[in-house]
Design a protein around this motif. Sequence first.
Motif, PDB file in Angstrom:
ATOM      1  N   ILE A 266       0.821  -1.213   0.000  1.00  9.26           N
ATOM      2  CA  ILE A 266       0.000   0.000   0.000  1.00  9.26           C
ATOM      3  C   ILE A 266       0.858   1.268   0.000  1.00  9.26           C
ATOM      4  CG2 ILE A 266      -2.190  -0.854   0.931  1.00  9.26           C
ATOM      5  CD1 ILE A 266      -1.277   0.067   3.660  1.00  9.26           C
ATOM      6  N   GLY A 267       2.094   1.174   0.482  1.00  9.66           N
ATOM      7  CA  GLY A 267       2.993   2.326   0.427  1.00  9.66           C
ATOM      8  C   GLY A 267       3.286   2.722  -1.008  1.00  9.66           C
ATOM      9  N   GLN A 268       3.615   1.709  -1.796  1.00  6.23           N
ATOM     10  CA  GLN A 268       3.880   1.954  -3.220  1.00  6.23           C
ATOM     11  C   GLN A 268       2.615   2.461  -3.916  1.00  6.23           C
ATOM     12  OE1 GLN A 268       6.384  -0.764  -5.532  1.00  6.23           O
ATOM     13  NE2 GLN A 268       6.726   1.311  -6.232  1.00  6.23           N
ATOM     14  N   LEU A 269       1.470   1.864  -3.549  1.00  4.53           N
ATOM     15  CA  LEU A 269       0.189   2.291  -4.112  1.00  4.53           C
ATOM     16  C   LEU A 269      -0.033   3.785  -3.824  1.00  4.53           C
ATOM     17  CD1 LEU A 269      -2.602   1.482  -5.381  1.00  4.53           C
ATOM     18  CD2 LEU A 269      -3.400   1.082  -3.054  1.00  4.53           C
ATOM     19  N   LEU A 270       0.299   4.183  -2.577  1.00  5.81           N
ATOM     20  CA  LEU A 270       0.111   5.576  -2.182  1.00  5.81           C
ATOM     21  C   LEU A 270       0.984   6.513  -3.019  1.00  5.81           C
ATOM     22  CD1 LEU A 270      -1.081   7.659  -0.155  1.00  5.81           C
ATOM     23  CD2 LEU A 270       0.899   7.234   1.278  1.00  5.81           C
ATOM     24  N   ILE A 271       2.285   6.178  -3.128  1.00  2.00           N
ATOM     25  CA  ILE A 271       3.197   7.039  -3.875  1.00  2.00           C
ATOM     26  C   ILE A 271       2.795   7.108  -5.351  1.00  2.00           C
ATOM     27  CG2 ILE A 271       5.601   7.361  -4.592  1.00  2.00           C
ATOM     28  CD1 ILE A 271       5.217   7.953  -1.701  1.00  2.00           C
ATOM     29  N   ASP A 272       2.476   5.945  -5.937  1.00  2.00           N
ATOM     30  CA  ASP A 272       2.043   5.939  -7.333  1.00  2.00           C
ATOM     31  C   ASP A 272       0.804   6.810  -7.511  1.00  2.00           C
ATOM     32  OD1 ASP A 272       4.090   4.301  -7.989  1.00  2.00           O
ATOM     33  OD2 ASP A 272       2.907   2.452  -8.054  1.00  2.00           O
ATOM     34  N   SER A 273      -0.146   6.689  -6.586  1.00  2.00           N
ATOM     35  CA  SER A 273      -1.399   7.440  -6.700  1.00  2.00           C
ATOM     36  C   SER A 273      -1.163   8.936  -6.527  1.00  2.00           C
ATOM     37  CB  SER A 273      -2.407   6.957  -5.663  1.00  2.00           C
ATOM     38  OG  SER A 273      -2.602   5.585  -5.802  1.00  2.00           O
ATOM     39  N   ILE A 274      -0.180   9.299  -5.684  1.00  2.00           N
ATOM     40  CA  ILE A 274       0.144  10.713  -5.528  1.00  2.00           C
ATOM     41  C   ILE A 274       0.684  11.254  -6.853  1.00  2.00           C
ATOM     42  CG2 ILE A 274       1.812  12.312  -4.481  1.00  2.00           C
ATOM     43  CD1 ILE A 274       1.399  10.824  -1.844  1.00  2.00           C
ATOM     44  N   HIS A 275       1.587  10.498  -7.478  1.00  2.95           N
ATOM     45  CA  HIS A 275       2.148  10.956  -8.757  1.00  2.95           C
ATOM     46  C   HIS A 275       1.099  11.003  -9.861  1.00  2.95           C
ATOM     47  CE1 HIS A 275       6.150  11.458  -7.324  1.00  2.95           C
ATOM     48  NE2 HIS A 275       6.285  10.209  -6.938  1.00  2.95           N
TER      49      HIS A 275
ATOM     50  N   SER B 206      11.617  14.623  -0.290  1.00  2.00           N
ATOM     51  CA  SER B 206      12.372  14.905  -1.506  1.00  2.00           C
ATOM     52  C   SER B 206      12.828  13.611  -2.161  1.00  2.00           C
ATOM     53  CB  SER B 206      13.600  15.770  -1.204  1.00  2.00           C
ATOM     54  OG  SER B 206      13.200  16.990  -0.655  1.00  2.00           O
ATOM     55  N   PHE B 207      13.214  12.637  -1.329  1.00  2.00           N
ATOM     56  CA  PHE B 207      13.657  11.352  -1.860  1.00  2.00           C
ATOM     57  C   PHE B 207      12.525  10.652  -2.607  1.00  2.00           C
ATOM     58  CE2 PHE B 207      14.386   6.740  -1.401  1.00  2.00           C
ATOM     59  CZ  PHE B 207      15.582   6.650  -2.065  1.00  2.00           C
ATOM     60  N   LEU B 208      11.301  10.796  -2.097  1.00  4.43           N
ATOM     61  CA  LEU B 208      10.148  10.175  -2.747  1.00  4.43           C
ATOM     62  C   LEU B 208       9.688  10.964  -3.968  1.00  4.43           C
ATOM     63  CD1 LEU B 208       8.106   9.130   0.406  1.00  4.43           C
ATOM     64  CD2 LEU B 208       9.157   7.596  -1.245  1.00  4.43           C
ATOM     65  N   GLY B 209      10.328  12.114  -4.185  1.00  3.73           N
ATOM     66  CA  GLY B 209       9.998  12.893  -5.370  1.00  3.73           C
ATOM     67  C   GLY B 209       8.783  13.785  -5.205  1.00  3.73           C
ATOM     68  N   VAL B 210       8.335  14.009  -3.958  1.00  6.72           N
ATOM     69  CA  VAL B 210       7.207  14.918  -3.767  1.00  6.72           C
ATOM     70  C   VAL B 210       7.660  16.169  -3.008  1.00  6.72           C
ATOM     71  CG1 VAL B 210       5.413  13.171  -3.829  1.00  6.72           C
ATOM     72  CG2 VAL B 210       6.497  13.717  -1.664  1.00  6.72           C
ATOM     73  N   GLY B 211       8.960  16.351  -2.897  1.00  6.20           N
ATOM     74  CA  GLY B 211       9.467  17.471  -2.110  1.00  6.20           C
ATOM     75  C   GLY B 211       9.701  18.721  -2.932  1.00  6.20           C
ATOM     76  N   VAL B 212      10.744  19.447  -2.527  1.00  6.17           N
ATOM     77  CA  VAL B 212      11.114  20.704  -3.170  1.00  6.17           C
ATOM     78  C   VAL B 212      11.472  20.437  -4.635  1.00  6.17           C
ATOM     79  CG1 VAL B 212      12.612  22.715  -2.915  1.00  6.17           C
ATOM     80  CG2 VAL B 212      12.132  21.295  -0.945  1.00  6.17           C
ATOM     81  N   ASP B 213      11.243  21.423  -5.479  1.00  5.49           N
ATOM     82  CA  ASP B 213      11.604  21.393  -6.894  1.00  5.49           C
ATOM     83  C   ASP B 213      13.024  20.819  -7.075  1.00  5.49           C
ATOM     84  OD1 ASP B 213      12.033  21.944  -9.526  1.00  5.49           O
ATOM     85  OD2 ASP B 213      12.400  24.080  -9.221  1.00  5.49           O
ATOM     86  N   PRO B 214      13.168  19.740  -7.883  1.00  2.00           N
ATOM     87  CA  PRO B 214      14.445  19.026  -7.966  1.00  2.00           C
ATOM     88  C   PRO B 214      15.651  19.894  -8.374  1.00  2.00           C
ATOM     89  CG  PRO B 214      12.728  17.829  -9.118  1.00  2.00           C
ATOM     90  CD  PRO B 214      12.137  19.140  -8.713  1.00  2.00           C
ATOM     91  N   SER B 215      15.425  21.065  -8.972  1.00  2.00           N
ATOM     92  CA  SER B 215      16.571  21.879  -9.383  1.00  2.00           C
ATOM     93  C   SER B 215      17.300  22.485  -8.177  1.00  2.00           C
ATOM     94  CB  SER B 215      16.116  22.989 -10.323  1.00  2.00           C
ATOM     95  OG  SER B 215      15.232  23.838  -9.647  1.00  2.00           O
ATOM     96  N   THR B 216      16.587  22.619  -7.031  1.00  2.00           N
ATOM     97  CA  THR B 216      17.245  23.069  -5.804  1.00  2.00           C
ATOM     98  C   THR B 216      17.904  21.858  -5.157  1.00  2.00           C
ATOM     99  OG1 THR B 216      15.133  24.182  -5.501  1.00  2.00           O
ATOM    100  CG2 THR B 216      16.800  24.576  -3.819  1.00  2.00           C
TER     101      THR B 216
END
Lengths: 314, 276
Positions: A266-275, B206-216
Amino acid sequence: MLQYTIRRLLSVIPVMFVVSVIVFMIVHLTPGNPALIILGEDTSPKAIADLEEQLGLNDPLYIQFFNWLSQVITGDLGTSVYSERKVTELIFSNFRPTFSLMSLSMILLLVIAIPAAIAIVALRKTVLDPIFTSVSLLGVSIPDFWLAILLVLGFGVALPVFPVAGYVPLTEGMGAWLYHLLLPAFVLAIVEVGIIARMLRDSMLESVNQDYTKTALAKGIKEREVLVRHVFANALIPTTTVLGATVAGLLGGTVIIETLFTIPGIGQLLIDSIHRRDYPVVQGVVLFIAAIYVLVNLLVDLLYTFLDPRIRYD
Amino acid sequence: MFQKKTNVLALCILSLIVLATITAQWWLPFSPTNIDPEKRLTAPSFDHWFGTDDFGRDVFARTVVAAQVSLAVGGIVALFATVIGTTIGLVSGYFRKVDFILMRVIDGFLAFPALLLALALVAALGGSLINIIIALTLAFFPVMARVVRSATLQVKNESYIEAARTTGASHFVVITRYIFPNILSPVIVQSTFIFAKAILAEAALSFLGVGVDPSTPTWGSMLQEAQIYLTIAPWYSIFPGLGIVITVLALNLLGDGLRDAFDPHQVKRKPRTKVA
């Protein structure tokens, strides 16, 4: 006892109400029209209007909330915008790997933390204790995903002992399951090991000086036996209180660890769904995880009063 | 608090990191944004201490500069979460009538693992620096509110509070002049831990890619970029992580040290462990 149990059970209601308000607000915090954001700029106005209708975005906020809440209470978390599957179905099909990962983590956690704490208390006059304190401080300061990267470098790349990604269900054999899950489960456990072991150590050091310990020693029982049967047993009770927080730590950690090791939980599901901006799924998963956490805390609290007869909340 | 060596050590490390990252542009041998295609992913050397990344940029320069965002986010979140949490905790602990409602709201927030709440909020708000600060503040203020509330409940029944009330001091004066100074130590300790946790959480986002704009450059976003090159350029994954560990470790060390310094029970406990 009964009165406390009932009161504790009832206290879940306001908490879950606040939780559902927060989860509901996720969609409505998005700047602009959620339907437009979900579908993207190039969509026809008709499709946007349809999705608005489907998500009920045209009603006043409080009506939307109560409509959503009444659906959620009957177990309907809505439909994924991306895959058009039921959110509950998605959560349940993705929960098995997560449950596997968390269970194995919990086992590893206890298998490492309990002997470590007993050893540290037994050898407390040696250099082991200050070393442990430093290591446990280091444990809470290392980002779990970085530790995972280091372990992948060590045991996946330099010494290729474990696979660095993937998941095999338990039904395909215990060996393969364990082989794929051991490294991620270890990373997930290790951060919490420091916290649990430290809590156990502190509580054990407290009970080392209690009268019952002195009595047991005076009766001529071996120190090792006193340590396990009296000191450790009594230290378990306060440690159960942090188990709730441990489960929260594991639940939060799975999101990162599953993404890193590509475990379809479900963690992966969450991240995928966010993207994918698939908000019904994001809401569903977040609500589901919060509900598990509330339930675990409830069980821990009830277990605590059951374990320790000295505590009666009257 | 300066009596303990670890406190001094932690403060020295933190000051050094802050100083290094603020003055980075004047002393760094390479610019963190200087692209050099001929030096893609080279191993650490005398020129490039931490090696180079996939654009041939100096990893050392980027690691030093990344501290700016991490420290700023952590510091601001710690400040906001402390101010909001302390206010709610004081009000909740002092006025029994609002206590029930406020604490149910706090319980609701605490029902989410902190990282998950931050993740959900950033997902909704969008990944800008301000939104990350908002999300992390909302994720961490409830803990502070709980700590302050229980401290307030303890202090509230002391006789000097009663004395102040009898002399006609208003609720506001009692809270700000008499209660607040007496609960300051757990607040300071807790805010240090929030600082540390916020740095870890920002890195995770940021590691998960939902953080600050990657250019910073941030430690988390560097580690995310580095992940693809893990097998061919392991140094790229190691040094930004070390940055996080050293900073967070120093903060945790400081928090532990402050807690021991403020807590009179700690002093008593030590000789007791020698018995049995």
